[in-house]
Design a protein around this motif. Sequence first.
Motif, short mmCIF file in Angstrom:
data_model
loop_
_atom_site.label_atom_id
_atom_site.label_comp_id
_atom_site.label_asym_id
_atom_site.label_seq_id
_atom_site.Cartn_x
_atom_site.Cartn_y
_atom_site.Cartn_z
N CYS A 169 43.84 40.14 35.04
CA CYS A 169 42.58 41.03 34.85
C CYS A 169 43.06 42.24 33.74
CB CYS A 169 42.27 41.65 36.13
SG CYS A 169 40.60 42.65 35.93
N ILE A 170 42.03 41.96 32.95
CA ILE A 170 42.00 43.09 31.66
C ILE A 170 41.09 44.29 31.87
CG2 ILE A 170 42.73 41.62 30.09
CD1 ILE A 170 39.90 41.10 29.09
N GLY A 171 40.47 44.38 33.24
CA GLY A 171 39.73 45.26 33.41
C GLY A 171 38.20 45.75 32.85
N CYS A 172 37.75 44.58 32.37
CA CYS A 172 36.76 44.48 31.37
C CYS A 172 35.28 44.91 31.99
CB CYS A 172 36.39 43.30 30.73
SG CYS A 172 35.97 41.97 31.58
N SER A 173 35.33 45.00 33.51
CA SER A 173 34.05 44.88 34.18
C SER A 173 32.87 44.01 33.99
CB SER A 173 33.64 46.55 33.98
OG SER A 173 34.45 47.41 34.30
N ALA A 174 33.03 43.05 33.46
CA ALA A 174 32.08 42.06 33.66
C ALA A 174 31.64 41.46 34.73
CB ALA A 174 32.51 41.09 32.42
N CYS A 175 32.65 41.49 35.64
CA CYS A 175 32.40 40.94 36.96
C CYS A 175 31.50 41.64 37.71
CB CYS A 175 33.67 40.45 37.63
SG CYS A 175 34.85 41.97 37.80
N HIS A 179 41.55 47.42 40.50
CA HIS A 179 40.33 46.36 40.58
C HIS A 179 40.26 45.95 42.44
CE1 HIS A 179 38.07 42.36 39.52
NE2 HIS A 179 37.60 42.99 40.47
N CYS A 236 33.99 36.13 33.87
CA CYS A 236 35.40 36.40 33.50
C CYS A 236 35.98 35.64 32.44
CB CYS A 236 36.15 36.13 34.92
SG CYS A 236 37.96 36.71 34.70
N SER A 274 38.85 36.02 31.06
CA SER A 274 40.26 36.17 31.13
C SER A 274 41.09 35.08 32.36
CB SER A 274 41.15 37.34 31.40
OG SER A 274 40.85 37.91 32.67
N ALA A 297 40.88 35.54 35.38
CA ALA A 297 41.56 36.15 36.58
C ALA A 297 40.60 35.94 37.85
CB ALA A 297 41.30 37.84 36.42
N LEU A 298 39.48 35.43 37.51
CA LEU A 298 38.70 34.70 38.85
C LEU A 298 38.25 33.37 38.52
CD1 LEU A 298 35.88 37.94 38.79
CD2 LEU A 298 37.66 37.27 40.67
#
Length: 295
Positions: free
Chosen positions: A52-58, A74, A91, A93, A95-96
């Motif tokens: 997770c790169i913490g972009c908040s898109a999710c 997160h 997502c 990256s 991560a999901l």
Amino acid sequence: MNVTEIQRFCMHDGPGIRTVVFLKGCPLRCAWCHNPETQFAKREILFYPKKCIGCSACAYVCPNGAHNITDTEHIFNRKLCTGCEKCIEACCSKALAASSEIMTTDEVFAELEKDRAFYGENGGVTLSGGEPFMQAQEAVELLKMCKNHGIGTAVETCGYFEASILEEAVPLVDCFLWDFKDGNDERHKKYTGVSNDKIKRNILLADSLGANIVLRCIMVKGVNIKEDHFNAIAELWHRLKHCKYVELIPYHAYGGSKMTALGKKDNGNNAWIPDKNDIEYARGFLERLNVKVKA
Ligand code: SF4
Ligand code: SF4
Ligand code: SF4
């Protein structure tokens, strides 16, 4: 079919080089499960915090506020999730991720055919899981397709399924890799969630129908590396007419990262890993009971 993975060039899931289809859904809940993403029949969401790169898109796309991203962490609140999978699409990256793909048997077979050149005389396709016969009709359909196209077949099974499928399945399977996790039923219930009665009944029925069987026994230190289990293995071995050998499989703490990706507690337990002496002890005990063992 609900498929968690199609794994190519496998060497430990039946003879020769094999492509293994992992099917989702299992009636057991083994404490040491190495494929926890296959346990539940429905699709699940895997979350890998390290990616997770913490972009908040999710968090932005989730209609239920299930993702909460702060400066430091997160938090994925699965209780709020209704499974729309919008966050997976958002997502970038990986991560999901979804735990599985819904595919037709034709689509799965098309994937298996791509590897035909590698199967050679002994190799082929192995259905695994989870428990492949949780999706019994689809599994049988896929086995038929393989047979009709001259592709070898194997099934890795926990043995806990509706017996009625065996009459149709046995002629389609070149080799059953059949788990026998513990001959002590109290321990079997404690560590897998079910009794071993049905598993023993099913293997005896499969054997009576002429199934080729390899009995696979996971060895978990402090749990089932015990004389009563070895005696039960030997008793079963001597009742089976078509069992080629008993394979002892040392426990490995593989499933842990998948458990945490599913939002569950890491089930890896280093104390359960047997050493060479434990396996030799099991092998020696069984060989003295005239069991053919591969370890
Ligand atoms: S039978 Fe296999 S997939 Fe099912 S819970 Fe046990 S280890 Fe996991
Ligand atoms: S699957 Fe849908 S409801 Fe669940 S966390 Fe993702 S966006 Fe939210
Ligand atoms: S979209 Fe993916 S990378 Fe971005 S915060 Fe969510 S999980 Fe992390």
